[in-house]
Scaffold this active site. Structure first.
Site, mmCIF file in Angstrom:
data_model
loop_
_atom_site.group_PDB
_atom_site.id
_atom_site.type_symbol
_atom_site.label_atom_id
_atom_site.label_comp_id
_atom_site.label_asym_id
_atom_site.label_seq_id
_atom_site.Cartn_x
_atom_site.Cartn_y
_atom_site.Cartn_z
ATOM 1 N N LYS A 261 -34.817 -23.208 -31.756
ATOM 2 C CA LYS A 261 -34.418 -22.166 -32.846
ATOM 3 C C LYS A 261 -34.141 -24.092 -33.578
ATOM 4 C CE LYS A 261 -30.820 -19.557 -34.513
ATOM 5 N NZ LYS A 261 -29.962 -18.578 -34.580
ATOM 6 N N ASP B 134 -27.492 -15.586 -31.629
ATOM 7 C CA ASP B 134 -26.580 -15.919 -33.156
ATOM 8 C C ASP B 134 -25.535 -16.178 -32.796
ATOM 9 O OD1 ASP B 134 -27.443 -16.864 -35.292
ATOM 10 O OD2 ASP B 134 -28.007 -14.826 -36.051
ATOM 11 N N ILE C 229 -34.771 -15.323 -23.854
ATOM 12 C CA ILE C 229 -34.904 -14.200 -23.196
ATOM 13 C C ILE C 229 -36.012 -13.182 -23.339
ATOM 14 C CG2 ILE C 229 -33.169 -12.319 -23.341
ATOM 15 C CD1 ILE C 229 -32.278 -14.573 -22.805
ATOM 16 N N ASN D 223 -28.274 -8.664 -32.938
ATOM 17 C CA ASN D 223 -27.974 -10.189 -32.200
ATOM 18 C C ASN D 223 -27.708 -9.636 -30.961
ATOM 19 O OD1 ASN D 223 -28.286 -11.629 -34.570
ATOM 20 N ND2 ASN D 223 -26.419 -11.704 -35.663
ATOM 21 N N ASP E 249 -20.984 -12.149 -35.992
ATOM 22 C CA ASP E 249 -21.942 -11.522 -36.929
ATOM 23 C C ASP E 249 -22.454 -10.721 -35.817
ATOM 24 O OD1 ASP E 249 -23.993 -10.354 -38.738
ATOM 25 O OD2 ASP E 249 -24.837 -12.288 -38.380
HETATM 26 P P1 ATP Z 1 -31.233 -13.693 -38.324
HETATM 27 O O1 ATP Z 1 -31.172 -13.951 -39.783
HETATM 28 O O2 ATP Z 1 -32.997 -13.476 -38.057
HETATM 29 O O3 ATP Z 1 -30.389 -13.182 -38.030
HETATM 30 P P2 ATP Z 1 -31.521 -15.672 -37.791
HETATM 31 O O4 ATP Z 1 -31.534 -17.378 -37.831
HETATM 32 O O5 ATP Z 1 -29.781 -16.044 -37.878
HETATM 33 O O6 ATP Z 1 -31.536 -14.950 -37.547
HETATM 34 P P3 ATP Z 1 -31.241 -15.301 -34.409
HETATM 35 O O7 ATP Z 1 -30.511 -14.433 -34.462
HETATM 36 O O8 ATP Z 1 -30.176 -16.629 -33.540
HETATM 37 O O9 ATP Z 1 -31.531 -16.327 -36.009
HETATM 38 O O10 ATP Z 1 -32.579 -15.480 -34.055
HETATM 39 C C1 ATP Z 1 -33.802 -14.606 -34.705
HETATM 40 C C2 ATP Z 1 -34.571 -13.870 -34.021
HETATM 41 O O11 ATP Z 1 -34.832 -14.660 -33.215
HETATM 42 C C3 ATP Z 1 -33.683 -12.849 -32.609
HETATM 43 O O12 ATP Z 1 -33.412 -11.947 -33.604
HETATM 44 C C4 ATP Z 1 -34.821 -12.940 -31.960
HETATM 45 O O13 ATP Z 1 -35.604 -11.757 -31.804
HETATM 46 C C5 ATP Z 1 -35.543 -14.246 -31.527
HETATM 47 N N1 ATP Z 1 -34.743 -15.025 -30.466
HETATM 48 C C6 ATP Z 1 -33.598 -15.676 -30.738
HETATM 49 N N2 ATP Z 1 -33.101 -16.527 -29.329
HETATM 50 C C7 ATP Z 1 -33.742 -16.022 -28.292
HETATM 51 C C8 ATP Z 1 -33.804 -16.030 -27.141
HETATM 52 N N3 ATP Z 1 -33.519 -16.896 -26.573
HETATM 53 N N4 ATP Z 1 -35.305 -15.937 -27.028
HETATM 54 C C9 ATP Z 1 -35.836 -15.090 -27.255
HETATM 55 N N5 ATP Z 1 -35.717 -15.047 -28.869
HETATM 56 C C10 ATP Z 1 -34.904 -15.939 -29.788
HETATM 57 MN MN MN Z 2 -29.748 -13.641 -35.967
#
Ligand code: ATP
Ligand code: MN
Length: 263
Positions: free
Chosen positions: A72, A204, A144, A192, A187
């Protein structure tokens, strides 16, 4: 001299080979960090972004021994997201001594905060991605899903997969999160939570706060309401918010609803 030059060139090509898909949105500082991380964690390849949200992008990464990670990368583009970062970081006792100077430092704090939250969840046995490493604005965690294909979000499940059993599991994870990890997600929603092998994974957690945070109770209620609303919309009979709250150890949680404390 020639040899040195060639070695440098070979190394450059190797670094570029790390990236399966060229992503022009990665700035040079992050690019260098990704190369350093690859060496540290034995990452062989980074793949194209699987998601780009408001504050971060997620990339699958494959290690030399065939393990998949989710990487990330945090970035901040707007004043609004900077304000959001400040809002959640200020007020959390764990970050009270952090002197924030630049936006980049703020993003680094944010990445570290999500990492620490994931550690707390992992240690409490909450189903969430296992944290692997945090470096500057980059967080590495377990992937995941399978073979670099991410698991679906709760939001993306088919009607048959959204059942009462899954609802109970989600509420169970929320209970462990509060009672053992002492964290409120902040959130939580169908966006999430990922679901893999009929098991929910809480993701998240960058904005998640300690139970001592002034808004903890308010955020907790909203989280529960979001989950209830989603399952209710799919014709699952849900528990009353108060009944769920009654099982949570939140007796000395700060609450803005309480105004009768002696001054
Ligand atoms: P958003 O603003 O879209 O919520 P975000 O910046 O908050 O994104 P996350 O929600 O943590 O980031 O992750 C975004 C997306 O990435 C998730 O919706 C999921 O599809 C994917 N994702 C997050 N963590 C993982 C993980 N550990 N393994 C696989 N996919 C993941
Ligand atoms: Mn998210």
């Amino acid at each position: 001299m020639i040899d040195g030059k060639r070695r440098k060139e070979e190394k450059r090509i190797k670094d570029e080979d790390l990236f399966k898909v060229v992503d022009s949105t990665i700035d040079s500082r992050t690019y260098l960090s990704l190369i350093q991380l690859a060496r540290k964690l034995q990452i062989k390849e980074y793949y194209g972004a699987i998601s780009s949200g408001k504050e971060a992008k997620i990339y699958p990464a494959l290690t030399k021994d065939g393990t998949w990670y989710a990487v990330k990368i945090y970035y901040v583009t707007t004043a609004a997201s900077k304000r959001a970062l400040e809002k959640y970081t200020i007020g959390d006792p764990r970050f009270k001594d952090v002197k924030i100077k630049t936006t980049f430092q703020l993003i680094e704090t944010w990445a570290r905060k999500e990492y620490k939250n994931l550690v707390r969840l992992y240690e409490a046995g909450v189903s969430s991605p296992r944290p692997i490493f945090v470096y500057r604005n980059i967080l590495v965690m377990d992937f995941i899903g399978q073979d670099g294909i991410r698991a679906p979000l709760l939001k993306e499940l088919s009607e048959e997969e959204i059942n009462e059993d899954l609802y109970r599991k989600v509420i169970g994870e929320l209970e462990k999160m509060v009672n053992i990890a002492h964290l409120v997600h902040g959130d939580l929603s169908e966006y999430n939570i990922m679901v893999w092998d009929e098991k929910p994974y809480i993701i998240d957690v960058s904005q998640s706060v300690d139970l001592q945070h002034p808004n903890a109770l308010e955020l907790l209620k909203r989280d529960i309401e979001n989950i209830n609303r989603f399952f209710e919309d799919h014709n699952i009979s849900v528990e009353l918010v108060e009944d769920i709250l009654s099982r949570l150890k939140i007796s000395n949680v700060n609450s803005d609803d309480v105004h009768d404390s002696p001054r």
